[in-house]
Design a protein around this motif. Sequence first.
Motif, PDB file in Angstrom:
ATOM      1  N   ALA A  82       0.729  -1.234   0.203  1.00 50.74           N
ATOM      2  CA  ALA A  82       0.252  -0.208   0.147  1.00 50.74           C
ATOM      3  C   ALA A  82       1.162   1.542  -0.106  1.00 50.74           C
ATOM      4  O   ALA A  82       0.585   2.302  -0.598  1.00 50.74           O
ATOM      5  CB  ALA A  82      -0.775   0.435   0.950  1.00 50.74           C
ATOM      6  N   LEU A  83       2.214   0.925   0.801  1.00 50.22           N
ATOM      7  CA  LEU A  83       3.125   2.493   0.527  1.00 50.22           C
ATOM      8  C   LEU A  83       3.643   2.097  -0.589  1.00 50.22           C
ATOM      9  O   LEU A  83       4.020   3.620  -0.824  1.00 50.22           O
ATOM     10  CB  LEU A  83       4.176   1.983   1.710  1.00 50.22           C
ATOM     11  CG  LEU A  83       3.276   2.223   3.373  1.00 50.22           C
ATOM     12  CD1 LEU A  83       4.039   2.142   4.091  1.00 50.22           C
ATOM     13  CD2 LEU A  83       2.872   3.882   3.780  1.00 50.22           C
ATOM     14  N   VAL A  84       3.625   1.608  -1.048  1.00 50.29           N
ATOM     15  CA  VAL A  84       4.604   2.080  -3.390  1.00 50.29           C
ATOM     16  C   VAL A  84       3.488   2.096  -3.491  1.00 50.29           C
ATOM     17  O   VAL A  84       3.986   2.933  -3.811  1.00 50.29           O
ATOM     18  CB  VAL A  84       4.856   0.085  -2.964  1.00 50.29           C
ATOM     19  CG1 VAL A  84       5.898  -0.165  -4.232  1.00 50.29           C
ATOM     20  CG2 VAL A  84       6.195  -0.717  -2.109  1.00 50.29           C
ATOM     21  N   ASN A  85       2.363   1.977  -3.052  1.00 53.16           N
ATOM     22  CA  ASN A  85       0.917   2.051  -4.044  1.00 53.16           C
ATOM     23  C   ASN A  85       1.301   3.395  -3.788  1.00 53.16           C
ATOM     24  O   ASN A  85       0.150   4.256  -4.490  1.00 53.16           O
ATOM     25  CB  ASN A  85       0.100   1.439  -4.978  1.00 53.16           C
ATOM     26  CG  ASN A  85       1.038   0.054  -5.246  1.00 53.16           C
ATOM     27  OD1 ASN A  85       1.384  -0.028  -6.604  1.00 53.16           O
ATOM     28  ND2 ASN A  85       0.824  -1.346  -5.004  1.00 53.16           N
ATOM     29  N   THR A  86       1.165   4.504  -2.785  1.00 50.43           N
ATOM     30  CA  THR A  86       1.662   6.052  -2.380  1.00 50.43           C
ATOM     31  C   THR A  86      -0.739   5.967  -2.144  1.00 50.43           C
ATOM     32  O   THR A  86      -1.134   6.830  -2.465  1.00 50.43           O
ATOM     33  CB  THR A  86       1.690   7.084  -3.181  1.00 50.43           C
ATOM     34  OG1 THR A  86       3.467   6.746  -3.275  1.00 50.43           O
ATOM     35  CG2 THR A  86       1.749   8.359  -2.599  1.00 50.43           C
ATOM     36  N   ASN A  87      -0.378   4.692  -1.563  1.00 52.87           N
ATOM     37  CA  ASN A  87      -2.024   4.552  -0.907  1.00 52.87           C
ATOM     38  C   ASN A  87      -3.004   5.044   0.172  1.00 52.87           C
ATOM     39  O   ASN A  87      -2.178   3.840   0.847  1.00 52.87           O
ATOM     40  CB  ASN A  87      -3.079   3.177  -1.874  1.00 52.87           C
ATOM     41  CG  ASN A  87      -4.381   3.392  -1.639  1.00 52.87           C
ATOM     42  OD1 ASN A  87      -4.890   3.684  -0.969  1.00 52.87           O
ATOM     43  ND2 ASN A  87      -5.114   2.267  -2.290  1.00 52.87           N
ATOM     44  N   THR A  88      -3.063   6.236   0.315  1.00 52.24           N
ATOM     45  CA  THR A  88      -2.905   6.704   2.080  1.00 52.24           C
ATOM     46  C   THR A  88      -4.475   5.113   2.607  1.00 52.24           C
ATOM     47  O   THR A  88      -3.899   4.563   3.489  1.00 52.24           O
ATOM     48  CB  THR A  88      -3.560   7.844   2.376  1.00 52.24           C
ATOM     49  OG1 THR A  88      -3.042   8.924   1.766  1.00 52.24           O
ATOM     50  CG2 THR A  88      -3.489   8.186   4.162  1.00 52.24           C
ATOM     51  N   LYS A  89      -4.972   5.048   1.843  1.00 51.76           N
ATOM     52  CA  LYS A  89      -6.397   4.544   2.402  1.00 51.76           C
ATOM     53  C   LYS A  89      -6.116   3.277   2.946  1.00 51.76           C
ATOM     54  O   LYS A  89      -6.398   2.088   3.763  1.00 51.76           O
ATOM     55  CB  LYS A  89      -7.961   4.791   1.714  1.00 51.76           C
ATOM     56  CG  LYS A  89      -8.952   3.749   2.421  1.00 51.76           C
ATOM     57  CD  LYS A  89      -9.877   4.428   0.883  1.00 51.76           C
ATOM     58  CE  LYS A  89     -10.959   4.008   1.373  1.00 51.76           C
ATOM     59  NZ  LYS A  89     -12.746   3.929   0.528  1.00 51.76           N
ATOM     60  N   ALA A  90      -5.374   2.825   1.822  1.00 56.69           N
ATOM     61  CA  ALA A  90      -4.900   1.185   1.955  1.00 56.69           C
ATOM     62  C   ALA A  90      -3.972   0.790   2.592  1.00 56.69           C
ATOM     63  O   ALA A  90      -3.712  -0.198   3.773  1.00 56.69           O
ATOM     64  CB  ALA A  90      -4.918   0.667   0.751  1.00 56.69           C
ATOM     65  N   SER A  91      -3.164   1.838   2.861  1.00 53.84           N
ATOM     66  CA  SER A  91      -2.245   2.100   4.021  1.00 53.84           C
ATOM     67  C   SER A  91      -3.139   2.018   5.768  1.00 53.84           C
ATOM     68  O   SER A  91      -2.379   1.182   6.560  1.00 53.84           O
ATOM     69  CB  SER A  91      -0.874   2.635   4.404  1.00 53.84           C
ATOM     70  OG  SER A  91      -0.851   2.711   3.098  1.00 53.84           O
ATOM     71  N   LYS A  92      -3.575   2.898   6.078  1.00 50.15           N
ATOM     72  CA  LYS A  92      -4.191   2.580   6.838  1.00 50.15           C
ATOM     73  C   LYS A  92      -5.330   1.683   6.982  1.00 50.15           C
ATOM     74  O   LYS A  92      -5.179   1.089   8.438  1.00 50.15           O
ATOM     75  CB  LYS A  92      -5.675   4.011   7.196  1.00 50.15           C
ATOM     76  CG  LYS A  92      -5.362   5.283   6.938  1.00 50.15           C
ATOM     77  CD  LYS A  92      -6.474   6.319   6.624  1.00 50.15           C
ATOM     78  CE  LYS A  92      -7.335   6.971   7.745  1.00 50.15           C
ATOM     79  NZ  LYS A  92      -6.722   6.858   8.894  1.00 50.15           N
ATOM     80  N   LYS A  93      -6.009   1.322   6.214  1.00 46.91           N
ATOM     81  CA  LYS A  93      -6.332  -0.195   6.319  1.00 46.91           C
ATOM     82  C   LYS A  93      -5.489  -1.338   7.288  1.00 46.91           C
ATOM     83  O   LYS A  93      -6.145  -1.869   7.575  1.00 46.91           O
ATOM     84  CB  LYS A  93      -7.445  -0.709   4.947  1.00 46.91           C
ATOM     85  CG  LYS A  93      -8.134  -1.706   5.234  1.00 46.91           C
ATOM     86  CD  LYS A  93      -9.066  -2.238   3.977  1.00 46.91           C
ATOM     87  CE  LYS A  93      -9.840  -3.384   4.442  1.00 46.91           C
ATOM     88  NZ  LYS A  93     -10.038  -4.221   3.082  1.00 46.91           N
ATOM     89  N   ALA A  94      -4.450  -1.632   6.328  1.00 44.53           N
ATOM     90  CA  ALA A  94      -3.793  -2.928   5.809  1.00 44.53           C
ATOM     91  C   ALA A  94      -3.032  -2.733   7.622  1.00 44.53           C
ATOM     92  O   ALA A  94      -3.029  -3.034   8.536  1.00 44.53           O
ATOM     93  CB  ALA A  94      -2.767  -2.289   5.223  1.00 44.53           C
TER      94      ALA A  94
END
Length: 194
Positions: A82-94
């Motif tokens: 999620a961090l590689v993909n710069t996806n804040t929402k997915a990072s929070k969920k993970a």
Amino acid sequence: MRLIIILIEKLNNIKMKIYFSVLIVGCMLIFSCKKKETERGVPPIEANAKKDLNATKTKTSVTFNTPQNKLLYDQYLVLKAALVNTNTKASKKAADEFSKSFTNDSLYGRARQVAILIAAENNIKKQREFFVGLTEEVTSILKDDVKSGKLYQQFCPMAFDGRGGYWLSDSDQVRNPYFGDQMLVCGEVVKVLQ
């Protein structure tokens, strides 16, 4: 007058040759850059497709002496992706799922606390800063518990204004969680845990 017309035609021919040469050199640079990206393992960009920047051509599997460490590692990799993909929402969920998986175990307490910080953060830059601490905790838990397979410890010296940052990966191909698409392959494998 005829001489002036001949000179103008020659100048136009020279200009055309210069323009044509610049066009050829420009095309060569564009195509050579694209070739270098694929040679370095950067996935090609597909039109109208949501690309996974964390994707690699190689992945290694790993088993641990402590079965719960497999869950720890798998959830860590989801957060890293999620961090590689710069996806804040997915990072929070993970990070939230990570923290909920280790509520009653003191071995994972510090890693869980860092995951809670990541889950509470809406800023990708701050999430990435916390991820450094999570990586330290996860690495200390996993480093002596590998039963079979490999973990790749990777490092980017440019992260965090030159202080650098480590992370774990299931591939020897670098996908940088601290820069994402800005510097996707910046870094190197510095250690193989096996």
